[in-house]
Write an enzyme that holds these catalytic residues in place. Sequence first.
Site, PDB file in Angstrom:
ATOM      1  N   GLU A  75       1.508 -30.353   4.995  1.00  0.00           N
ATOM      2  CA  GLU A  75       0.854 -29.192   5.615  1.00  0.00           C
ATOM      3  C   GLU A  75       0.144 -28.337   4.576  1.00  0.00           C
ATOM      4  O   GLU A  75       0.399 -27.136   4.441  1.00  0.00           O
ATOM      5  CB  GLU A  75       1.868 -28.390   6.446  1.00  0.00           C
ATOM      6  CG  GLU A  75       2.458 -29.243   7.554  1.00  0.00           C
ATOM      7  CD  GLU A  75       3.248 -28.471   8.606  1.00  0.00           C
ATOM      8  OE1 GLU A  75       3.538 -27.284   8.385  1.00  0.00           O
ATOM      9  OE2 GLU A  75       3.552 -29.070   9.648  1.00  0.00           O
TER      10      GLU A  75
ATOM     11  N   GLU B 118       5.697 -36.172  10.649  1.00  0.00           N
ATOM     12  CA  GLU B 118       6.732 -35.209  11.049  1.00  0.00           C
ATOM     13  C   GLU B 118       6.618 -34.966  12.545  1.00  0.00           C
ATOM     14  O   GLU B 118       5.510 -34.789  13.056  1.00  0.00           O
ATOM     15  CB  GLU B 118       6.542 -33.907  10.263  1.00  0.00           C
ATOM     16  CG  GLU B 118       7.639 -32.885  10.481  1.00  0.00           C
ATOM     17  CD  GLU B 118       7.470 -31.662   9.580  1.00  0.00           C
ATOM     18  OE1 GLU B 118       7.154 -31.830   8.376  1.00  0.00           O
ATOM     19  OE2 GLU B 118       7.637 -30.552  10.087  1.00  0.00           O
TER      20      GLU B 118
HETATM   21  C1  GAL Z   1       6.808 -27.980   9.765  1.00  0.00           C
HETATM   22  C2  GAL Z   1       7.013 -28.016   8.247  1.00  0.00           C
HETATM   23  C3  GAL Z   1       8.477 -28.160   7.914  1.00  0.00           C
HETATM   24  C4  GAL Z   1       9.285 -27.206   8.721  1.00  0.00           C
HETATM   25  C5  GAL Z   1       9.056 -27.456  10.183  1.00  0.00           C
HETATM   26  C6  GAL Z   1       9.891 -26.594  11.101  1.00  0.00           C
HETATM   27  O1  GAL Z   1       5.586 -27.466  10.111  1.00  0.00           O
HETATM   28  O2  GAL Z   1       6.323 -29.081   7.687  1.00  0.00           O
HETATM   29  O3  GAL Z   1       8.673 -27.930   6.540  1.00  0.00           O
HETATM   30  O4  GAL Z   1       8.933 -25.915   8.368  1.00  0.00           O
HETATM   31  O5  GAL Z   1       7.700 -27.185  10.447  1.00  0.00           O
HETATM   32  O6  GAL Z   1       9.565 -26.841  12.431  1.00  0.00           O
END
Ligand code: GAL
Length: 812
Positions: free
Chosen positions: A431, A507
């Site tokens: 991100e 993710e």
């Molecule tokens: C994502 C991020 C993670 C964590 C997650 C929580 O956007 O990459 O590190 O913060 O959100 O939902």
Amino acid sequence: MPLIKLALPKTGKLLYLIFIATFFSLQGFAQQARQKLDFDKGWRFNLGDAGNAQNPALNEAGWRTLNLPHDWSVEGKFSKDNPATAEGGALPGGIGWYRKTFTIPADSKNKLVYIDFDGVYQKSDVWINGHHLGFRPNGYISFRYELTPYLNFGGKNVIAVKVDNSVQPNSRWYSGSGIYRNVWLVTTNKIAIDHWGTYVTTSDIDETSAKVNLKISVKNKAGSNEPLVLKASIYDAAGKVVSAVSTSATNTNLQDTLFETSFKFTLKSPQLWSVERPYLYKVVTQIINGRNVIDEYTTPLGIRYFNFDADKGFSLNGKSMKILGVCNHHDLGSLGAAINTRALERQLQILKAMGCNGIRTSHNPPAPELLDLCDKMGFIVMDEAFDCWDWKKAKYDYHLFFKEWHKRDLEDQILRDRNHPSVMIWSIGNEIPQQGDTSTLRIAPELAAIVHNLDNTRPITTANNRPDSTNKIIKSGAIDLVGYNYHEFDYAKFHDRYPGKKFIATETTSGLETRGYYDMPSDSIRIWPERWDKPFTRPGNNVSAYDNVRPPWGSTHEATWKVMKKYDFLSGMFVWTGFDYLGEPTPYSWPSRSSYFGIVDLAGFPKDVYYMYQSEWTDKPVLHIFPHWNWQAGKTVDVWAYYNNADEVELFLNDKSLGTKKKTGDDLHIMWRVKFEPGTLKAISRKDGKVVLTREIHTAGPAAKIVLVADRNLINADGKDLSFITVKIMDKDGNILPDANNLVNFKINGEAFIASVDNGDPVSHDSFKVNYRKAFHGLALAIVQAKDKAGNIKFTATSKGLQSASMVIKSK
Ligand code: GAL
């Protein structure tokens, strides 16, 4: 004397090579080769800035003696005033100093001595005998210093390390503070294989044969011109040499030169590395001078091939499969960031039993032990470098160091990790804030080139939370796999947006749950926050465990998996997260101090959704029903079942059938809405009319006793091994009290100590480093750590009004 059979390369392409059979055993001389000593024991520690504590003559009075790995933050007190904030785990940072006094034998004078740090969080300065060796800001990178010129051979030496984690927030999750990974003292001869000095790759793999290529970098600091032989042997998992090649080494006569050569092997009938059967070979490389082995270096080797296909997704060894992975942060719950191999192995065992086959090291290089375990246990690793480049996410994070350090850090990560068969994807960022900025058109290709220059056998990705047409990282063409963070409902249109490109869900999900806590009704999805102007509120800062609460950017576990399983081109996913972690307590903030995202809680107890994955990701029969069966009379309770390998499930309450249900369409669970009455809830799954599994939940009576269950009753007396003891609060008939929060006191006698305690409650402010814990939804955990001496360990748990429990563990 054994005759070593040589597998000679087919053609004479190789430069410098003369192949010679080795007719004598060199084993007897191996003691002259390199030594890698565990350097973790007997450090002194001072919390706070101790001024010029690099001075060897410093009086260490008042300094604590401890063994590494060590995380001082986790020993501190939770407070909303700690500058890390609840996002960072609400524990203290600060400055800490470590010192270790040691002797080096006089006869090591002709050797080279190095100190290797696997990871120090963060901004470390290291001195030997008052001489400054260097500074490393990155808290996750492994690094080495050479000590040789500054050592007192035959005398006392002092190594001093200053660790500065005082300027915060510098992380969006809990970082820990200190020398939290292992430290090694490495001694080699003056001609030796360089640091991370081998590179093994494989090609042309099929059932009959595989090619193995080995590059070797040798450092010559001897300045001599002796004729040397370089030899590399491949050992199979049983320890048998299956191939060996050697060459005479030339070009070794210049001081400080790096001599590089490569070997090619052809292995017959190779055993392939897979997630089901992670078969490991190893390559032992030797430098031989006359009859002496002057260096010996082991490199892991797994023979596998994999492919990401734009249409067909991922395949391993020619077999299509999905990467069923999770993201994890590096902390080990109540042990903090201090690395412990057994604690990591337990996490991976729990995940493996769920059917998980992939790990994303979010968002930083992992401890080397994690990759060793993933090689051994069969996990596919996405090895990630950065959470930001030169734009900040946390005020004082790595963006401050990116410009000066990214090349060095990224190179070191790739060099260290590129021999692990488990590593199949490099991620150069999570991100990245400037996804939409033109600066990425320069940075992304630069990073990709750094990686591919050192390893072009694995694809590169970035984890993009804005994977749309504005994304300049994707536009730059630097990445091999387009990584999506979230946006599950755009997956179907991926190829409209990116024709011909390869996909990975870097993710997903971010489902939120508290283990053991349930809100009714269960069948409406709640988005946190329900209204942006209102905080998310539930008693005790809990979140319902029905997999129906998600953040605005995420999705429930079920919704994500339903999309993921639908399309072949979706090569795999990494769920946020496998385990709860310290920090980032979304949807709450203080007083919560750890996450709700885990499929497994901070103590290692699975939440219900664990069994959804198990029912989908494994072949073993699963029938999991929940919630518990202690409610107020007349309350309407939603009973869910996750099941597989069956056509239907029938539910009974006190022997009365509540009906048979089956999943239809893309259902991943079934549900009965039941008026509560105390007694026994029983579920039976059936296939072709035959019972597959039966599960019962009973209404628990008053709390009566403690029951202890250790994950291992025999541990190694090595000062590091652990036994995880689950503490259950039960009624007289052995039913867990689903809401029990009894305070339990622990006592330990014998050759172990209590390393930490936990219960999985994200809101508890009790220290992890004490010998008591309240139960949380009926469970608590004590982690017992072996001392160096073998013996019996007696562990006792007592609680007011309950029958106590004790058990004996052995260490050997
Ligand atoms: C994502 C991020 C993670 C964590 C997650 C929580 O956007 O990459 O590190 O913060 O959100 O939902």
